[in-house]
Design an enzyme around this catalytic site. Structure first.
Site, PDB file in Angstrom:
ATOM      1  N   GLU A 269       5.328  -1.052   0.205  1.00 22.44           N
ATOM      2  CA  GLU A 269       4.479  -0.711   0.934  1.00 22.44           C
ATOM      3  C   GLU A 269       5.155  -1.317   1.888  1.00 22.44           C
ATOM      4  O   GLU A 269       5.596  -2.595   1.841  1.00 22.44           O
ATOM      5  CB  GLU A 269       3.284  -1.395  -0.070  1.00 22.44           C
ATOM      6  CG  GLU A 269       2.578  -0.810   1.108  1.00 22.44           C
ATOM      7  CD  GLU A 269       1.783  -0.147   2.204  1.00 22.44           C
ATOM      8  OE1 GLU A 269       1.586   1.273   1.682  1.00 22.44           O
ATOM      9  OE2 GLU A 269       2.364   0.312   3.334  1.00 22.44           O
TER      10      GLU A 269
ATOM     11  N   CYS B 226      -1.420  13.964   1.813  1.00 19.51           N
ATOM     12  CA  CYS B 226      -2.891  15.002   2.068  1.00 19.51           C
ATOM     13  C   CYS B 226      -2.445  15.255   3.116  1.00 19.51           C
ATOM     14  O   CYS B 226      -3.235  15.655   4.175  1.00 19.51           O
ATOM     15  CB  CYS B 226      -4.072  13.709   1.828  1.00 19.51           C
ATOM     16  SG  CYS B 226      -3.603  12.375   2.931  1.00 19.51           S
TER      17      CYS B 226
ATOM     18  N   ALA C  86       0.361   1.693  -1.259  1.00 22.64           N
ATOM     19  CA  ALA C  86      -1.466   1.392  -0.473  1.00 22.64           C
ATOM     20  C   ALA C  86      -2.256   2.303  -0.446  1.00 22.64           C
ATOM     21  O   ALA C  86      -1.508   3.702   0.377  1.00 22.64           O
ATOM     22  CB  ALA C  86      -1.343  -0.005   0.521  1.00 22.64           C
ATOM     23  N   PRO C  87      -3.624   2.386  -0.656  1.00 18.07           N
ATOM     24  CA  PRO C  87      -4.351   1.477  -0.768  1.00 18.07           C
ATOM     25  C   PRO C  87      -4.285   1.270  -2.239  1.00 18.07           C
ATOM     26  O   PRO C  87      -4.642   0.720  -3.279  1.00 18.07           O
ATOM     27  CB  PRO C  87      -5.437   1.307  -0.256  1.00 18.07           C
ATOM     28  CG  PRO C  87      -5.917   3.092  -0.716  1.00 18.07           C
ATOM     29  CD  PRO C  87      -4.477   2.449  -0.332  1.00 18.07           C
ATOM     30  N   GLY C  88      -2.996   2.042  -2.861  1.00 22.71           N
ATOM     31  CA  GLY C  88      -3.235   1.813  -4.668  1.00 22.71           C
ATOM     32  C   GLY C  88      -3.969   2.142  -5.088  1.00 22.71           C
ATOM     33  O   GLY C  88      -3.704   2.541  -6.764  1.00 22.71           O
TER      34      GLY C  88
ATOM     35  N   ARG D 218      -2.067  -2.791   4.568  1.00 21.71           N
ATOM     36  CA  ARG D 218      -2.404  -2.502   3.247  1.00 21.71           C
ATOM     37  C   ARG D 218      -1.606  -2.658   2.534  1.00 21.71           C
ATOM     38  O   ARG D 218      -2.642  -1.768   1.679  1.00 21.71           O
ATOM     39  CB  ARG D 218      -1.907  -1.096   3.948  1.00 21.71           C
ATOM     40  CG  ARG D 218      -2.346  -0.139   5.577  1.00 21.71           C
ATOM     41  CD  ARG D 218      -1.742   1.432   5.528  1.00 21.71           C
ATOM     42  NE  ARG D 218      -1.447   2.016   4.164  1.00 21.71           N
ATOM     43  CZ  ARG D 218      -2.602   2.897   3.749  1.00 21.71           C
ATOM     44  NH1 ARG D 218      -3.390   3.130   4.495  1.00 21.71           N
ATOM     45  NH2 ARG D 218      -2.209   4.102   3.076  1.00 21.71           N
TER      46      ARG D 218
ATOM     47  N   ASP E 184       4.283   9.408  -2.970  1.00 17.86           N
ATOM     48  CA  ASP E 184       3.002   9.814  -1.851  1.00 17.86           C
ATOM     49  C   ASP E 184       3.227   9.676  -0.482  1.00 17.86           C
ATOM     50  O   ASP E 184       2.718   9.050  -0.073  1.00 17.86           O
ATOM     51  CB  ASP E 184       1.550   9.492  -2.537  1.00 17.86           C
ATOM     52  CG  ASP E 184       0.669   9.656  -1.972  1.00 17.86           C
ATOM     53  OD1 ASP E 184       0.075  11.206  -1.908  1.00 17.86           O
ATOM     54  OD2 ASP E 184      -0.061   9.023  -1.957  1.00 17.86           O
TER      55      ASP E 184
HETATM   56  C1  LIG Z   1      -0.544   7.905   1.992  1.00 14.63           C
HETATM   57  S1  LIG Z   1      -0.005   6.897   1.673  1.00 14.63           S
HETATM   58  C2  LIG Z   1      -0.555   6.000   0.322  1.00 14.63           C
HETATM   59  C3  LIG Z   1      -1.138   6.429  -0.305  1.00 14.63           C
HETATM   60  C4  LIG Z   1      -1.416   5.493  -2.088  1.00 14.63           C
HETATM   61  N1  LIG Z   1      -0.204   6.726  -2.753  1.00 14.63           N
HETATM   62  C5  LIG Z   1      -2.508   5.579  -2.484  1.00 14.63           C
HETATM   63  O1  LIG Z   1      -3.016   6.183  -3.618  1.00 14.63           O
HETATM   64  O2  LIG Z   1      -3.198   4.574  -2.769  1.00 14.63           O
HETATM   65  C6  LIG Z   1       1.452   6.388   2.679  1.00 14.63           C
HETATM   66  C7  LIG Z   1       1.917   4.795   2.236  1.00 14.63           C
HETATM   67  O3  LIG Z   1       2.849   4.703   2.680  1.00 14.63           O
HETATM   68  C8  LIG Z   1       2.903   3.474   3.563  1.00 14.63           C
HETATM   69  N2  LIG Z   1       4.873   3.808   4.341  1.00 14.63           N
HETATM   70  C9  LIG Z   1       4.544   4.427   5.122  1.00 14.63           C
HETATM   71  N3  LIG Z   1       6.289   4.436   5.458  1.00 14.63           N
HETATM   72  C10 LIG Z   1       7.196   3.876   3.897  1.00 14.63           C
HETATM   73  C11 LIG Z   1       7.885   3.029   4.201  1.00 14.63           C
HETATM   74  N4  LIG Z   1       9.254   3.569   4.840  1.00 14.63           N
HETATM   75  N5  LIG Z   1       8.559   2.494   2.337  1.00 14.63           N
HETATM   76  C12 LIG Z   1       7.343   2.219   2.194  1.00 14.63           C
HETATM   77  N6  LIG Z   1       5.980   2.595   2.617  1.00 14.63           N
HETATM   78  C13 LIG Z   1       5.783   3.148   3.661  1.00 14.63           C
HETATM   79  C14 LIG Z   1       1.545   3.548   4.813  1.00 14.63           C
HETATM   80  O4  LIG Z   1       1.587   2.461   5.139  1.00 14.63           O
HETATM   81  C15 LIG Z   1       0.996   4.050   3.822  1.00 14.63           C
HETATM   82  O5  LIG Z   1       0.254   2.842   3.433  1.00 14.63           O
END
Ligand SMILES: C[S@@+](CC[C@H](N)C(=O)[O-])C[C@H]1O[C@@H](n2cnc3c(N)ncnc32)[C@H](O)[C@@H]1O
Length: 303
Positions: free
Chosen positions: A136, A233, A114-116, A141, A180
Site C-alpha cells: 500500500e 469498483c 488498504a483498507p484490507g 490508508r 484491486d
Molecule cells: C481500490 S483501493 C484497494 C482496496 C482494497 N483492495 C480493499 O479491498 O480493501 C486501491 C488502493 O491502492 C492504493 N494505491 C494507489 N496507487 C498505488 C501504488 N502505486 N502502489 C500501491 N498502492 C497503491 C490506494 O492508496 C488505495 O488504497
C-alpha cells in the site's frame, strides 16, 4: 443529481440499461457483512447479531456473507464488529477473492491492499497459512490496513508501504496476485454522491493509464501459470476491458472463464463505437441494480 457528462456517458456505454443504473445510484447499496471464519463460525455470529435485532439474507456467491436486511443500530457499533467477527464490505467486492481461490500453500501478492477488505478475505480462505505480501502506498490508508489485519486476527501477511509499481525490486515471484486497482470508483456513486458531479473524462483516462502500468508490474512478478485477478469498483470500459485487452494483447496474458459468471454481466466487446476483442466476454461486471450492490468489474488472467 448527476452531471450531464455522466448522464450522456452512461447512455453511450450502457444504452437502455443506463436509466436503471443511475436510478440505483440514487440510493445507497445494500450493506453486507463477511463473517470471519478465522474467529467464529457463521451460525454463531448470526445467532449473536439476531439476538440484537439484526436480520440477514444470504449473498448468493458466498457461504459466509450476508446482506443486512434490518439494522436496528449501526452494525459497526457492535462488540462483534470490534472483536473482528465480521468485515463490512460491499457484496460485489467478495468476488475477486473467491475467484483468486488462494490455497494454504500459496504465496499471494495483494498489490494495492488498504483498507484490507480483500487481504483479510484472502487470509481467511488460506486459514492464516501460506504467505500474503500486501502493498500500500498511502500512509493514512496503511494505518487502516494494519488495524483491520489486527482486528481480523490475520497472521500470515507481510505489510509493506511501497509502490506496487516497484514490486519487482522485492525479487519474489507469486503464485497468485490480486490487483484491486485504484480507480475512479464510479461504481460507488450510490454511496459517494460527490462523484456524480465531479468525474471528468480526464479522470477515466488518468486511471486507465495507471492501471495499465500496475498490471504490467503484476505480470512481471507472476509465476508461469500463476493467476492474476484484476478488479475495480468502476463500471468504465477504459478502466476495465481496455486494461484487460492490454494485458492479453500487449503483455501476452491469457484470459480465463470466471467460475462466478452466472452472477455477472459479461464484459463488453463493443464500446464508444469501436469493436474490441471477443475474449472480453469472459470478464464480468456487477451492474448495481442486479443485487443492489455497488458497480464492480473483474477478470481472471493467467501468465
Ligand atoms: C481500490 S483501493 C484497494 C482496496 C482494497 N483492495 C480493499 O479491498 O480493501 C486501491 C488502493 O491502492 C492504493 N494505491 C494507489 N496507487 C498505488 C501504488 N502505486 N502502489 C500501491 N498502492 C497503491 C490506494 O492508496 C488505495 O488504497
Amino acid at each position: 443529481m448527476f452531471s450531464d457528462f455522466i448522464k450522456s456517458r452512461y447512455k453511450d456505454i450502457f444504452g437502455s440499461k443506463a436509466k436503471l443504473i443511475l436510478k440505483e445510484f440514487s440510493k445507497e447499496p445494500k450493506k453486507c457483512i463477511r463473517i470471519n471464519t478465522l474467529k467464529i463460525n457463521p451460525k454463531e455470529c448470526l445467532r449473536r447479531l439476531k439476538l440484537k435485532g439484526f436480520f440477514f439474507s444470504r449473498v448468493p456467491w458466498s457461504r459466509y456473507s450476508y446482506f443486512i436486511e434490518k439494522e436496528p443500530k449501526a452494525v459497526s457499533a457492535t462488540v462483534e464488529h470490534l472483536m473482528g467477527y465480521f468485515f463490512i464490505q460491499d457484496a460485489s467486492s467478495l468476488l475477486p477473492v473467491i475467484e483468486l481461490a488462494p490455497k494454504r500453500t500459496d504465496v499471494v501478492l495483494d498489490m494495492t491492499a488498504a483498507p484490507g477488505g480483500k487481504t483479510t478475505h484472502v487470509a481467511q480462505i488460506m486459514k492464516n497459512e501460506g504467505t500474503i505480501v500486501a502493498l500500500e502506498i498511502n500512509k493514512n490508508r496503511m494505518d487502516s490496513l494494519l488495524s483491520n489485519l489486527e482486528r481480523m486476527g490475520v497472521e500470515n501477511t507481510i505489510v509493506l508501504r511501497a509502490s506496487a509499481l516497484k514490486v519487482k525490486q522485492l525479487g519474489l515471484k507469486f503464485d497468485k496476485i490480486l490487483l484491486d486497482a485504484p480507480c475512479t470508483a464510479d461504481g460507488t456513486m450510490g454511496k459517494n454522491q460527490r462523484l456524480r458531479i465531479s468525474l471528468t473524462n480526464e479522470d477515466y483516462l488518468k486511471y486507465s493509464r495507471k492501471q495499465k502500468e500496475l498490471i504490467t508490474a503484476a505480470n512481471a512478478v507472476l509465476k508461469d501459470k500463476g493467476v492474476l485477478i484484476y478488479s475495480t469498483c468502476s463500471l468504465a470500459p477504459e478502466e476495465n476491458e481496455e486494461v484487460v485487452e492490454y494485458a492479453v494483447n500487449t503483455l501476452g496474458m491469457k484470459i480465463k472463464e470466471l467460475k462466478t459468471k452466472r452472477y455477472l454481466t459479461p464484459g463488453m466487446t463493443r464500446f464508444f463505437n469501436e469493436k474490441h476483442s471477443s475474449f472480453l466476454k469472459k470478464c464480468g461486471r456487477v451492474l448495481p441494480y442486479q443485487y443492489h450492490t455497488q458497480g464492480f468489474f473483474l477478470a481472471k488472467l493467467i501468465k
